[in-house]
Design a protein around this motif. Structure first.
Motif, short mmCIF file in Angstrom:
data_model
loop_
_atom_site.label_atom_id
_atom_site.label_comp_id
_atom_site.label_asym_id
_atom_site.label_seq_id
_atom_site.Cartn_x
_atom_site.Cartn_y
_atom_site.Cartn_z
N ARG A 132 52.12 58.26 4.72
CA ARG A 132 51.49 59.11 4.03
C ARG A 132 51.77 60.40 4.20
NH1 ARG A 132 45.20 57.68 4.68
NH2 ARG A 132 45.74 58.53 6.81
N GLU A 133 52.70 60.51 5.27
CA GLU A 133 53.20 62.04 5.72
C GLU A 133 54.66 62.06 5.22
OE1 GLU A 133 51.85 62.95 9.57
OE2 GLU A 133 49.61 62.85 8.71
N PRO A 134 55.25 62.07 4.18
CA PRO A 134 56.56 61.59 4.11
C PRO A 134 57.47 62.90 4.32
CG PRO A 134 55.54 62.16 1.80
CD PRO A 134 54.44 62.10 2.87
N HIS A 135 57.09 64.23 4.41
CA HIS A 135 57.86 65.17 4.82
C HIS A 135 58.07 65.14 6.21
CE1 HIS A 135 58.08 67.63 1.20
NE2 HIS A 135 56.66 67.38 0.89
N ALA A 136 56.90 64.78 7.02
CA ALA A 136 57.03 64.54 8.50
C ALA A 136 58.10 63.55 8.81
CB ALA A 136 55.57 64.15 9.25
N VAL A 137 58.12 62.33 8.11
CA VAL A 137 59.14 61.36 8.33
C VAL A 137 60.47 62.01 7.96
CG1 VAL A 137 59.90 59.03 7.26
CG2 VAL A 137 57.46 59.45 7.64
N VAL A 160 55.39 47.63 2.32
CA VAL A 160 54.47 48.69 2.77
C VAL A 160 53.81 49.46 1.95
CG1 VAL A 160 56.34 50.31 3.09
CG2 VAL A 160 54.49 50.54 4.54
N VAL A 161 54.21 49.59 0.69
CA VAL A 161 53.80 50.62 -0.24
C VAL A 161 52.20 49.94 -0.63
CG1 VAL A 161 53.53 51.71 -2.65
CG2 VAL A 161 55.66 51.67 -1.00
N HIS A 162 52.20 48.68 -0.62
CA HIS A 162 50.73 48.02 -0.99
C HIS A 162 49.73 48.32 -0.09
CE1 HIS A 162 53.08 44.37 0.64
NE2 HIS A 162 52.28 44.82 1.26
N PHE A 163 50.01 49.04 1.23
CA PHE A 163 48.97 49.16 1.88
C PHE A 163 48.74 50.83 1.94
CE2 PHE A 163 51.37 45.85 4.42
CZ PHE A 163 50.33 44.95 4.44
N LEU A 164 49.13 51.38 0.80
CA LEU A 164 48.74 52.77 0.15
C LEU A 164 47.59 52.72 -0.77
CD1 LEU A 164 51.87 54.63 0.21
CD2 LEU A 164 50.37 54.65 2.02
N THR A 165 46.47 53.20 -0.77
CA THR A 165 45.71 53.29 -1.87
C THR A 165 45.95 54.04 -2.95
OG1 THR A 165 44.18 54.89 -1.03
CG2 THR A 165 43.78 52.57 -0.10
N ASP A 166 45.45 53.91 -4.13
CA ASP A 166 45.69 54.94 -5.14
C ASP A 166 45.26 56.32 -4.86
OD1 ASP A 166 46.53 52.85 -6.63
OD2 ASP A 166 44.77 52.44 -7.84
N GLU A 167 44.11 56.26 -3.81
CA GLU A 167 43.89 57.86 -3.45
C GLU A 167 44.92 58.44 -2.70
OE1 GLU A 167 42.01 54.90 -3.36
OE2 GLU A 167 40.64 55.71 -5.01
N ASP A 168 45.77 57.61 -2.25
CA ASP A 168 47.11 58.12 -1.14
C ASP A 168 48.13 58.70 -1.87
OD1 ASP A 168 45.66 57.43 1.34
OD2 ASP A 168 46.57 55.38 1.26
N PRO A 170 50.54 56.96 -3.90
CA PRO A 170 51.68 56.44 -3.63
C PRO A 170 52.95 56.77 -4.47
CG PRO A 170 50.39 54.51 -4.50
CD PRO A 170 49.67 56.04 -4.11
N ALA A 171 52.61 56.95 -5.68
CA ALA A 171 53.97 57.36 -6.57
C ALA A 171 54.50 58.68 -6.06
CB ALA A 171 53.65 57.64 -8.12
N GLN A 172 53.63 59.68 -5.57
CA GLN A 172 54.04 61.04 -5.37
C GLN A 172 54.69 60.98 -3.64
OE1 GLN A 172 53.82 63.93 -6.79
NE2 GLN A 172 55.11 64.58 -5.21
N PHE A 224 57.49 53.06 -9.38
CA PHE A 224 57.99 53.55 -8.04
C PHE A 224 59.36 53.92 -8.08
CE2 PHE A 224 54.10 51.21 -6.38
CZ PHE A 224 53.40 52.28 -6.10
N PHE A 225 60.12 53.24 -9.12
CA PHE A 225 61.36 53.37 -9.19
C PHE A 225 62.23 54.49 -10.12
CE2 PHE A 225 61.14 48.76 -7.89
CZ PHE A 225 61.93 49.09 -6.80
N ASP A 226 60.80 55.39 -10.54
CA ASP A 226 61.07 56.36 -11.63
C ASP A 226 62.24 57.27 -10.75
OD1 ASP A 226 59.36 55.42 -13.23
OD2 ASP A 226 57.92 56.92 -12.86
#
Length: 265
Positions: A132-137, A160-168, A170-172, A224-226
């Motif tokens: 959820r913190e992609p910049h930190a990764v 792994v992405v299916h453990f992200l809620t829509d509120e997270d 995930p596409a972003q 997600f593949f956009d």
């Protein structure tokens, strides 16, 4: 912070954790009673889950071989889970010994096992961080020590992405990771779906776990593949993505889509 709100580095044994549930269902020993109970409930709710998880692991191995055969020599594996041999670096380095792999997970148990497993490998690292913190990764020094983001990278987001809620959003999150990759990089992604059966009972098992299970449709997963070009056969149920052996029985029931795509611009 981890996806369940606890501090990264803390081991929470009071609730099931997805990586430990998977470990149990795959026959591993790095799990607790709460994970075993959740795994049994998941198998009762979705009888194909064990063959689905094995098929997902097989998809991962085939996808890794594909990207390495395509010339990529760097891999970032986010949500790696507990070690299951052959691991990503073993598969990749069997084809090309110079492949470098950065593993990332938010479970300190995964980090501990990864440290022990990788202690003799200067071409790999294991990082405790949150998707959820992609910049930190991307900016983590132990990722940067292994990965040169000026050269093509294979980004693995497998189960792994299916453990992200829509509120997270995930596409972003995926888009942020995509934007850190140069042209010639690949995205390898698999994701759980309810397209082939009602899996609301399986989802309910995860309401008591440290991360929820968020099933998505084929169309939602394709988004997600956009920004990438899917390679043949496109997004497919994981047993049918470039199989190198006959798909296992009941493969048509397996609720995992998988795909590999290349970033061309």
């Amino acid at each position: 912070m981890s996806q369940d709100g606890s501090r990264i580095g803390e081991i929470d044994t009071s609730r099931p954790h997805p990586a430990r549930i998977y470990d149990y269902l795959l026959g591993g020993k790095d799990n607790y009673e709460v994970d075993q109970q959740a795994g049994d409930q998941l198998a009762a709710a979705a009888p194909e889950v064990r063959i689905g998880l094995r098929a997902n692991r097989d998809f991962l191995r085939r996808a890794v071989r594909y990207v390495v055969d395509s010339g990529v020599r760097q891999i970032v594996d986010i949500g790696t889970g507990l070690p299951t041999s052959p691991n990503v670096h073993e598969v990749a380095q069997h084809t090309a010994p110079d492949v470098r792999v950065a593993y990332v997970d938010n479970d300190p148990i995964v980090k501990a096992h990864g440290d022990a497993l990788l202690s003799g490998f200067g071409t790999t690292s294991i990082v405790l961080a949150d998707l959820r913190e992609p910049h930190a990764v991307v900016d983590h020094p132990d990722v940067r020590r292994i990965i040169d983001f000026d050269e093509p990278v294979a980004l693995l987001l497998v189960a792994v992405v299916h453990f992200l809620t829509d509120e997270d959003e995930p596409a972003q999150i995926v888009a942020t990771l995509r934007d850190a990759l140069p042209a010639g990089s690949f995205l390898v992604l698999s994701h759980a779906t309810g397209d082939f059966a009602d899996r609301s009972e399986a989802q309910a098992v995860y309401t008591r776990a440290s991360a929820s299970l968020n099933l998505r449709t084929r169309t939602e997963i394709e988004h997600f593949f956009d920004g990438f070009d899917l390679v043949e056969p496109g997004l497919a149920q994981v047993p049918f993505w470039r199989p190198d052996t006959p798909p296992p029985p009941r493969s048509a029931e397996i609720g995992f889509y998988g795909g590999v795509a290349r970033k061309t611009g």
